[in-house]
Design a protein around this motif. Sequence first.
Motif, PDB file in Angstrom:
ATOM      1  N   ALA A  31      82.630  15.769 -28.972  1.00 32.39           N
ATOM      2  CA  ALA A  31      83.504  15.238 -29.774  1.00 32.39           C
ATOM      3  C   ALA A  31      83.791  15.258 -30.948  1.00 32.39           C
ATOM      4  N   SER A  32      82.518  15.774 -31.430  1.00 28.14           N
ATOM      5  CA  SER A  32      81.958  15.501 -32.622  1.00 28.14           C
ATOM      6  C   SER A  32      83.350  16.632 -33.499  1.00 28.14           C
ATOM      7  N   GLY A  33      83.373  17.757 -32.749  1.00 27.69           N
ATOM      8  CA  GLY A  33      83.835  18.444 -33.483  1.00 27.69           C
ATOM      9  C   GLY A  33      82.769  20.113 -33.634  1.00 27.69           C
ATOM     10  N   GLY A  34      83.259  21.031 -34.105  1.00 30.11           N
ATOM     11  CA  GLY A  34      81.915  22.309 -34.760  1.00 30.11           C
ATOM     12  C   GLY A  34      82.034  22.640 -33.383  1.00 30.11           C
ATOM     13  N   ARG A  35      82.731  22.756 -31.618  1.00 25.10           N
ATOM     14  CA  ARG A  35      82.148  23.586 -31.346  1.00 25.10           C
ATOM     15  C   ARG A  35      81.521  24.793 -30.920  1.00 25.10           C
ATOM     16  N   GLU A  36      82.161  25.580 -32.632  1.00 24.96           N
ATOM     17  CA  GLU A  36      81.596  27.510 -32.709  1.00 24.96           C
ATOM     18  C   GLU A  36      80.234  27.699 -33.170  1.00 24.96           C
ATOM     19  N   ARG A  37      79.931  26.183 -34.149  1.00 24.17           N
ATOM     20  CA  ARG A  37      78.727  26.409 -33.741  1.00 24.17           C
ATOM     21  C   ARG A  37      77.759  25.465 -33.326  1.00 24.17           C
ATOM     22  N   LEU A  38      78.169  24.847 -31.529  1.00 16.43           N
ATOM     23  CA  LEU A  38      77.097  24.759 -30.687  1.00 16.43           C
ATOM     24  C   LEU A  38      75.915  25.864 -30.631  1.00 16.43           C
ATOM     25  N   GLU A  39      74.401  25.545 -30.550  1.00 13.72           N
ATOM     26  CA  GLU A  39      74.038  26.180 -30.727  1.00 13.72           C
ATOM     27  C   GLU A  39      72.838  26.094 -28.787  1.00 13.72           C
ATOM     28  N   ARG A  40      72.572  24.698 -28.829  1.00 12.54           N
ATOM     29  CA  ARG A  40      72.082  24.907 -27.590  1.00 12.54           C
ATOM     30  C   ARG A  40      72.537  22.992 -26.968  1.00 12.54           C
ATOM     31  N   ILE A  41      72.261  23.818 -25.451  1.00 15.75           N
ATOM     32  CA  ILE A  41      72.763  22.026 -24.902  1.00 15.75           C
ATOM     33  C   ILE A  41      71.915  22.003 -23.938  1.00 15.75           C
ATOM     34  N   ILE A  42      71.217  20.387 -24.312  1.00 18.13           N
ATOM     35  CA  ILE A  42      69.885  19.709 -23.887  1.00 18.13           C
ATOM     36  C   ILE A  42      70.017  19.068 -22.908  1.00 18.13           C
ATOM     37  N   LEU A  43      70.033  19.570 -21.401  1.00 19.87           N
ATOM     38  CA  LEU A  43      69.741  18.514 -20.536  1.00 19.87           C
ATOM     39  C   LEU A  43      68.742  17.462 -19.964  1.00 19.87           C
ATOM     40  N   THR A  44      68.559  15.823 -20.453  1.00 20.84           N
ATOM     41  CA  THR A  44      67.614  15.154 -20.029  1.00 20.84           C
ATOM     42  C   THR A  44      67.862  15.096 -18.699  1.00 20.84           C
ATOM     43  N   ALA A  45      66.297  15.382 -17.807  1.00 23.82           N
ATOM     44  CA  ALA A  45      65.491  14.858 -16.707  1.00 23.82           C
ATOM     45  C   ALA A  45      64.580  13.639 -16.145  1.00 23.82           C
ATOM     46  N   SER A  46      64.823  12.997 -15.665  1.00 18.83           N
ATOM     47  CA  SER A  46      63.752  11.961 -15.782  1.00 18.83           C
ATOM     48  C   SER A  46      62.381  12.383 -15.155  1.00 18.83           C
ATOM     49  N   GLY A  47      62.679  13.335 -14.473  1.00 20.84           N
ATOM     50  CA  GLY A  47      61.841  13.841 -13.557  1.00 20.84           C
ATOM     51  C   GLY A  47      61.282  13.862 -12.130  1.00 20.84           C
ATOM     52  N   GLY A  48      62.154  12.403 -12.134  1.00 21.72           N
ATOM     53  CA  GLY A  48      62.388  12.257 -10.725  1.00 21.72           C
ATOM     54  C   GLY A  48      60.675  11.298 -10.145  1.00 21.72           C
ATOM     55  N   PRO A  49      60.519  10.548  -8.437  1.00 17.40           N
ATOM     56  CA  PRO A  49      59.495  10.040  -8.494  1.00 17.40           C
ATOM     57  C   PRO A  49      58.118  10.841  -8.677  1.00 17.40           C
ATOM     58  N   PHE A  50      58.158  11.932  -8.511  1.00 16.69           N
ATOM     59  CA  PHE A  50      56.630  12.749  -8.171  1.00 16.69           C
ATOM     60  C   PHE A  50      56.951  13.497  -9.831  1.00 16.69           C
ATOM     61  N   ARG A  51      57.450  12.889 -10.426  1.00 16.98           N
ATOM     62  CA  ARG A  51      56.545  14.113 -12.328  1.00 16.98           C
ATOM     63  C   ARG A  51      55.786  14.269 -11.945  1.00 16.98           C
ATOM     64  N   ASN A  52      54.952  12.978 -11.817  1.00 15.44           N
ATOM     65  CA  ASN A  52      52.676  13.343 -12.525  1.00 15.44           C
ATOM     66  C   ASN A  52      52.180  13.723 -10.946  1.00 15.44           C
ATOM     67  N   TYR A  53      53.186  14.422  -9.735  1.00 19.14           N
ATOM     68  CA  TYR A  53      52.382  14.618  -8.421  1.00 19.14           C
ATOM     69  C   TYR A  53      51.444  16.202  -8.327  1.00 19.14           C
ATOM     70  N   SER A  54      50.178  16.214  -8.225  1.00 20.65           N
ATOM     71  CA  SER A  54      50.828  17.228  -7.606  1.00 20.65           C
ATOM     72  C   SER A  54      50.852  18.298  -6.931  1.00 20.65           C
ATOM     73  N   LEU A  55      50.592  19.191  -6.689  1.00 18.63           N
ATOM     74  CA  LEU A  55      51.882  20.524  -5.516  1.00 18.63           C
ATOM     75  C   LEU A  55      50.376  19.716  -4.408  1.00 18.63           C
ATOM     76  N   THR A  56      50.021  19.155  -4.101  1.00 26.72           N
ATOM     77  CA  THR A  56      49.113  19.387  -2.669  1.00 26.72           C
ATOM     78  C   THR A  56      49.899  17.226  -2.540  1.00 26.72           C
ATOM     79  N   GLN A  57      50.008  17.367  -3.104  1.00 27.91           N
ATOM     80  CA  GLN A  57      50.794  15.151  -3.388  1.00 27.91           C
ATOM     81  C   GLN A  57      52.202  15.541  -2.497  1.00 27.91           C
ATOM     82  N   MET A  58      52.659  16.826  -3.101  1.00 27.69           N
ATOM     83  CA  MET A  58      53.910  16.892  -3.548  1.00 27.69           C
ATOM     84  C   MET A  58      54.524  16.467  -1.369  1.00 27.69           C
ATOM     85  N   SER A  59      53.488  18.274  -1.544  1.00 29.75           N
ATOM     86  CA  SER A  59      54.256  18.467   0.160  1.00 29.75           C
ATOM     87  C   SER A  59      53.283  17.639   1.230  1.00 29.75           C
TER      88      SER A  59
END
Length: 406
Positions: free
Chosen positions: A176-204
């Motif tokens: 809404a701040s304008g300047g749409r034509e100069r938009l370079e990037r969109i950065i979607l944030t993600a919490s990483g969820g409950p397994f953010r720090n789990y190993s693959l073995t733990q996740m399995s």
Amino acid sequence: MNSPALVDQPTARPREPRRLAILGSTGSIGCSTLDVVRHLGGRDAFEVAALTGHTNIRLLASQAIEFGAEFVATADDSQAAQLKALLAGTGIESGAGHGAVIEAAGRDADIVMAGIVGIAGLAPTLAAAARGSDIALANKECLVSAGALFRKEIARGGGRLLPVDSEHNAIHQCLASGGRERLERIILTASGGPFRNYSLTQMSQVTPATAADHPNWSMGLKISIDSASMFNKALEMIEALYLFETSPDQIEVLVHPQSIVHSMVGYSDGSILAQLGTPDMRTAIGYALAYPERAELPVERLDFTRLSRLDFHAPDETRFPALRLARQAMRQGGTFGAVLNGAKEKALEAFIAGEIGFLQMAEVVEAVMSRYGSSNAPDSIDAVFAADAEARTHAGEKIAALRSAA
Ligand code: NAD
Ligand code: MG
């Protein structure tokens, strides 16, 4: 002597009640929407044209009575009589089955909250879009599966598309701040969820119950598990692609465990704009319902002096292959969004039913996507449903193969 009117003094003009329909009113988004409606003045501020639900008929009926809904629909055919009985003597009309949900979506409403989960939300949301209601879009699957076609329907109907998914809502606010034509990037944030720090073995080894236990947000079962696998972020990347009409390369994902920065946009002068707040969906819902004004809501205010830190780091695409699969779907375009989503929904149901493991959900989606080469953009909604159905069939075959190998 009269003092001169201040230029920015708010004008106390009574607003006409706005007509609202909520698709999926019994879910997490639906209940939060009704809570926002209560805070914005309830029946004085909104006439509830229609509510829809699925299995929780008692809640649906009590919502209808509290808000004086004109029409209520359950997607479950078999509950027609129970719903009618619960509404006896209230004068509230009711219906049951898919057709009744579509009818609810097409009722005369200024704004429709699209809060049904999954591809089941596509046809009703399209019906609301076609009649020209503004769409407050929580159901990300509409844009993931039908992309440009969905946007075309909104444009044809003439309503506005207001994103409710917290990341996309944040981006909408930043843009809404304008300047749409100069938009370079969109950065979607993600919490990483409950397994953010789990190993693959733990996740399995994780169970649906632990996967559904989101650290920051309180949401429906399916989106909570999708957050744990980061398939939710994968869907959100594709959602952002169609919502903001960028190129796939402009969409980035950043893990931010505290879920305070809801997403950001970057411009060609090096500026980054972010929208921040405590993690409460009522902010995004209130933004959509009050747009272009601002709602007053009892959401916990952010106290910067009590925030010990805000962390950001790159996602790990080895443990969370969903992000890589979303990039592939965005690059290949065509029906890939519908294929990814259809296969994901089928795999998610199999995980919830205990048929496959947590990491096998991505294995199923990847196996299904690898069956397709390039594809043209779907030219009709029927083509979207056909791609979805085919992806589910292929996913079912892969699930059966994984089960017999186990
Ligand atoms: P939920 O499971 O809590 O609620 C889903 C709603 O859809 C319920 O009202 C249910 O009755 C209805 N429904 C389920 N199956 C149906 C069917 N086959 N036909 C018709 N109606 C059906 O889900 P939710 O968490 O509220 O999520 C709703 C949508 O919003 C999803 O697309 C989700 O990705 C999106 N979303 C949710 C949140 C959140 O905080 N919950 C945040 C961002 C986006
Ligand atoms: Mg989100």
